[in-house]
Design a protein around this motif. Structure first.
Motif, PDB file in Angstrom:
ATOM      1  N   GLN A 241       1.990 -19.517 -75.245  1.00 40.57           N
ATOM      2  CA  GLN A 241       1.160 -19.942 -76.372  1.00 40.57           C
ATOM      3  C   GLN A 241       1.401 -19.026 -77.569  1.00 40.57           C
ATOM      4  O   GLN A 241       1.500 -19.497 -78.712  1.00 40.57           O
ATOM      5  CB  GLN A 241      -0.307 -19.923 -75.965  1.00 40.57           C
ATOM      6  CG  GLN A 241      -1.228 -20.662 -76.911  1.00 40.57           C
ATOM      7  CD  GLN A 241      -2.628 -20.792 -76.338  1.00 40.57           C
ATOM      8  OE1 GLN A 241      -3.367 -19.816 -76.263  1.00 40.57           O
ATOM      9  NE2 GLN A 241      -2.980 -21.990 -75.920  1.00 40.57           N
ATOM     10  N   ASP A 242       1.511 -17.729 -77.310  1.00 40.67           N
ATOM     11  CA  ASP A 242       1.817 -16.787 -78.386  1.00 40.67           C
ATOM     12  C   ASP A 242       3.193 -17.081 -78.983  1.00 40.67           C
ATOM     13  O   ASP A 242       3.374 -17.028 -80.212  1.00 40.67           O
ATOM     14  CB  ASP A 242       1.792 -15.354 -77.862  1.00 40.67           C
ATOM     15  CG  ASP A 242       0.379 -14.853 -77.604  1.00 40.67           C
ATOM     16  OD1 ASP A 242      -0.577 -15.577 -77.984  1.00 40.67           O
ATOM     17  OD2 ASP A 242       0.224 -13.767 -77.023  1.00 40.67           O
ATOM     18  N   ILE A 243       4.154 -17.386 -78.120  1.00 36.78           N
ATOM     19  CA  ILE A 243       5.505 -17.681 -78.598  1.00 36.78           C
ATOM     20  C   ILE A 243       5.497 -18.935 -79.475  1.00 36.78           C
ATOM     21  O   ILE A 243       6.141 -18.973 -80.535  1.00 36.78           O
ATOM     22  CB  ILE A 243       6.466 -17.855 -77.410  1.00 36.78           C
ATOM     23  CG1 ILE A 243       6.691 -16.505 -76.711  1.00 36.78           C
ATOM     24  CG2 ILE A 243       7.804 -18.451 -77.857  1.00 36.78           C
ATOM     25  CD1 ILE A 243       7.549 -16.582 -75.474  1.00 36.78           C
ATOM     26  N   GLN A 244       4.772 -19.959 -79.045  1.00 32.42           N
ATOM     27  CA  GLN A 244       4.689 -21.183 -79.834  1.00 32.42           C
ATOM     28  C   GLN A 244       4.057 -20.929 -81.201  1.00 32.42           C
ATOM     29  O   GLN A 244       4.499 -21.479 -82.218  1.00 32.42           O
ATOM     30  CB  GLN A 244       3.890 -22.239 -79.069  1.00 32.42           C
ATOM     31  CG  GLN A 244       4.623 -22.799 -77.852  1.00 32.42           C
ATOM     32  CD  GLN A 244       3.732 -23.614 -76.946  1.00 32.42           C
ATOM     33  OE1 GLN A 244       2.561 -23.842 -77.233  1.00 32.42           O
ATOM     34  NE2 GLN A 244       4.266 -24.053 -75.813  1.00 32.42           N
ATOM     35  N   GLU A 245       3.032 -20.083 -81.246  1.00 32.54           N
ATOM     36  CA  GLU A 245       2.398 -19.758 -82.517  1.00 32.54           C
ATOM     37  C   GLU A 245       3.359 -19.008 -83.427  1.00 32.54           C
ATOM     38  O   GLU A 245       3.422 -19.278 -84.632  1.00 32.54           O
ATOM     39  CB  GLU A 245       1.137 -18.929 -82.272  1.00 32.54           C
ATOM     40  CG  GLU A 245       0.013 -19.718 -81.611  1.00 32.54           C
ATOM     41  CD  GLU A 245      -1.177 -18.853 -81.237  1.00 32.54           C
ATOM     42  OE1 GLU A 245      -1.082 -17.616 -81.445  1.00 32.54           O
ATOM     43  OE2 GLU A 245      -2.184 -19.401 -80.752  1.00 32.54           O
ATOM     44  N   PHE A 246       4.116 -18.075 -82.856  1.00 33.43           N
ATOM     45  CA  PHE A 246       5.072 -17.338 -83.671  1.00 33.43           C
ATOM     46  C   PHE A 246       6.241 -18.218 -84.096  1.00 33.43           C
ATOM     47  O   PHE A 246       6.832 -17.980 -85.154  1.00 33.43           O
ATOM     48  CB  PHE A 246       5.581 -16.106 -82.908  1.00 33.43           C
ATOM     49  CG  PHE A 246       4.773 -14.868 -83.167  1.00 33.43           C
ATOM     50  CD1 PHE A 246       5.060 -14.050 -84.246  1.00 33.43           C
ATOM     51  CD2 PHE A 246       3.709 -14.536 -82.359  1.00 33.43           C
ATOM     52  CE1 PHE A 246       4.314 -12.912 -84.497  1.00 33.43           C
ATOM     53  CE2 PHE A 246       2.951 -13.401 -82.590  1.00 33.43           C
ATOM     54  CZ  PHE A 246       3.254 -12.586 -83.672  1.00 33.43           C
ATOM     55  N   ARG A 247       6.588 -19.212 -83.299  1.00 31.36           N
ATOM     56  CA  ARG A 247       7.636 -20.150 -83.714  1.00 31.36           C
ATOM     57  C   ARG A 247       7.207 -20.918 -84.957  1.00 31.36           C
ATOM     58  O   ARG A 247       8.027 -21.198 -85.839  1.00 31.36           O
ATOM     59  CB  ARG A 247       7.956 -21.125 -82.575  1.00 31.36           C
ATOM     60  CG  ARG A 247       8.831 -20.553 -81.478  1.00 31.36           C
ATOM     61  CD  ARG A 247       9.365 -21.641 -80.571  1.00 31.36           C
ATOM     62  NE  ARG A 247      10.077 -21.108 -79.442  1.00 31.36           N
ATOM     63  CZ  ARG A 247      11.348 -20.707 -79.463  1.00 31.36           C
ATOM     64  NH1 ARG A 247      12.030 -20.780 -80.606  1.00 31.36           N
ATOM     65  NH2 ARG A 247      11.927 -20.238 -78.373  1.00 31.36           N
ATOM     66  N   ILE A 248       5.943 -21.268 -85.024  1.00 31.00           N
ATOM     67  CA  ILE A 248       5.432 -21.947 -86.218  1.00 31.00           C
ATOM     68  C   ILE A 248       5.568 -21.036 -87.428  1.00 31.00           C
ATOM     69  O   ILE A 248       5.982 -21.468 -88.520  1.00 31.00           O
ATOM     70  CB  ILE A 248       3.960 -22.366 -85.999  1.00 31.00           C
ATOM     71  CG1 ILE A 248       3.867 -23.428 -84.901  1.00 31.00           C
ATOM     72  CG2 ILE A 248       3.350 -22.887 -87.295  1.00 31.00           C
ATOM     73  CD1 ILE A 248       2.437 -23.776 -84.504  1.00 31.00           C
ATOM     74  N   VAL A 249       5.224 -19.756 -87.246  1.00 30.26           N
ATOM     75  CA  VAL A 249       5.326 -18.795 -88.343  1.00 30.26           C
ATOM     76  C   VAL A 249       6.780 -18.623 -88.782  1.00 30.26           C
ATOM     77  O   VAL A 249       7.087 -18.671 -89.982  1.00 30.26           O
ATOM     78  CB  VAL A 249       4.732 -17.435 -87.922  1.00 30.26           C
ATOM     79  CG1 VAL A 249       4.990 -16.375 -88.997  1.00 30.26           C
ATOM     80  CG2 VAL A 249       3.239 -17.561 -87.660  1.00 30.26           C
ATOM     81  N   THR A 250       7.684 -18.425 -87.809  1.00 23.51           N
ATOM     82  CA  THR A 250       9.089 -18.218 -88.158  1.00 23.51           C
ATOM     83  C   THR A 250       9.711 -19.471 -88.768  1.00 23.51           C
ATOM     84  O   THR A 250      10.543 -19.373 -89.672  1.00 23.51           O
ATOM     85  CB  THR A 250       9.899 -17.799 -86.921  1.00 23.51           C
ATOM     86  OG1 THR A 250       9.727 -18.762 -85.868  1.00 23.51           O
ATOM     87  CG2 THR A 250       9.441 -16.437 -86.418  1.00 23.51           C
ATOM     88  N   THR A 251       9.284 -20.651 -88.310  1.00 18.07           N
ATOM     89  CA  THR A 251       9.779 -21.890 -88.915  1.00 18.07           C
ATOM     90  C   THR A 251       9.333 -21.985 -90.356  1.00 18.07           C
ATOM     91  O   THR A 251      10.106 -22.385 -91.245  1.00 18.07           O
ATOM     92  CB  THR A 251       9.275 -23.116 -88.120  1.00 18.07           C
ATOM     93  OG1 THR A 251       9.753 -23.042 -86.778  1.00 18.07           O
ATOM     94  CG2 THR A 251       9.773 -24.407 -88.761  1.00 18.07           C
TER      95      THR A 251
END
Length: 414
Positions: free
Chosen positions: A264-274
């Motif tokens: 879940q943390d990784i998915q949230e950071f993927r949104i940020v990096t995208t």
């Protein structure tokens, strides 16, 4: 006809070499900026994913807390404490569990070797904990099932602790006293990028069964789980329901237990990096747009200077689409040449710079966690599409103006 128009476009560019070269330079600078910004965004994303990979994959950590909601006869504020029975309950009741391990920490313990000592954290874990947390050794081996079953006095230490106690000497096979109890070092962990609150590099891991020699293991500090499949929310909900049933708290009470859902943390950071990558692409496109405006201005000047030529071509039978194609071909030729030069410039800059410091500024030998400017095919394809769009838009307006000229008025132009 098409061949003749292309030859005329080439002759025009060759006749105005200096002007064409300066316009190409503007486009080259713009596309180089786009490529470098896109590679920076991709490198930043890789660095963040490298940081998360040090924790593991498909992992959930469960930690006891304190209730904030009343449930049944239990008042809010009751402390939740985990026991080994909770490990068995989760194993039996939560689907998709692949590995599970409790852990008990001893903070501010003392490790001694010869005349050297260090204040460390000591963790008692199952062997499966190492796989859950994606641990690898640079020397020796990890803890195994035999160590756990035999209550072995074996230990695996972090790389930072190894440097403190052994200062470059081999550690495997040596004995280190932890809070007065002697352990044989069987492995040294590969250095990891970790935060300051949970520094695995300055920690000793021993079998869970052996930790009872140092501390009461009736209550555990937490439980780590590795699960199968992509549905991390389903596993998290099952964990909460199981713990709520066994500890009599409301399943909606997020403070009763803390669940660290890594994916879940990784998915949230993927949104940020995208979002960062999109922003960088937008900034690069604006920079390229400045070069596009220069291209548009030069093409408008070219159309004005060649008004009589356009009139003659139309008088000889050239149609609007032929004139449009001629000037658009000139604009796209400048764009293509500038694009090639810009990509070469971007490669030179990326090779020269190499990487930008990120995690290596905080952790020794963490070069993989830095931002590496790698230009991959996806970046080149994205940059090419942006370049083609800007070049097409910049060349279309002058080409349309030329195509719409009245042949009689064009022949009268002085």
């Amino acid at each position: 006809m098409t061949t003749d128009l292309l030859e005329q476009a080439y002759s025009s560019l060759k006749h105005n070499r200096r002007r064409s070269a300066l316009t190409m330079l503007g486009m080259a600078w713009g596309i180089a900026t786009v490529v470098l910004l896109l590679s920076y965004g991709a490198g930043f994303e890789r660095a963040i994913m490298y940081f998360f990979s040090s924790f593991g994959s498909n992992m959930i950590g469960v930690f006891p807390g304190r209730t904030s909601l009343q449930a049944g006869g239990t008042k809010a504020g009751a402390q939740v404490r985990f026991k080994m029975e909770d490990v068995d309950a989760l194993t039996a009741e939560v689907p998709l569990i692949k590995r599970i391990s409790p852990f008990v920490d001893i903070n501010n313990s003392t490790a001694q070797y010869d005349t050297r000592s260090a204040i460390i954290s000591t963790s008692g874990v199952y062997p499966s904990y190492q796989a859950i947390r994606n641990m690898t050794v640079s020397e020796g081996r990890l803890l195994n099932e035999q160590d756990e079953q035999q209550h072995s006095l074996s230990a695996v230490m972090g790389s930072e602790l190894k440097d403190k106690l052994f200062s470059g000497k081999p550690a495997i096979g040596e004995s280190v006293r932890v809070n007065g109890l002697s352990f044989q070092i069987v492995g040294v962990l590969q250095r990891k990028v970790t935060d300051g609150d949970d520094n695995d590099n300055n920690r000793v891991y021993i079998p869970f069964s052996t930790l009872s020699e140092l501390k009461d293991t009736r209550y555990v500090n937490g439980i780590f789980i590795e699960y199968e499949g992509p549905n991390n929310e389903k596993v998290e909900n099952a964990v909460r329901q199981s713990m709520a049933a066994h500890h009599n708290f409301d399943v909606k009470d997020k403070r009763a237990i803390y669940v660290w859902n890594l994916m879940q943390d990784i998915q949230e950071f993927r949104i940020v990096t995208t979002g960062i990558k999109i922003l960088l692409a937008f900034i690069g496109t604006l920079t390229l747009g400045i070069g596009g405006i220069g291209l548009m201005n030069i093409m408008l000047v070219s159309v004005t200077q060649r008004t009589r030529e356009i009139g003659v071509e139309k008088a000889l039978g050239a149609r609007k689409r032929h004139i449009l194609f001629q000037f658009l071909a000139e604009a796209m030729a400048i764009t293509a040449a500038g694009g090639v030069a810009g990509v070469i410039l971007a490669y030179i800059v990326s090779w020269t710079v190499g990487s930008l410091t990120l995690f290596s500024a905080f952790v020794k030998d963490a070069g993989e966690g830095d931002i590496h400017l790698r230009i991959d095919p996806t970046i080149l394809l994205t940059a090419t599409l942006i370049l083609a769009f800007v070049g097409l838009v910049s060349g279309m307006l002058p080409a349309i103006k030329a195509a719409r000229m009245d042949p009689i008025e064009a022949l009268r132009y002085e």
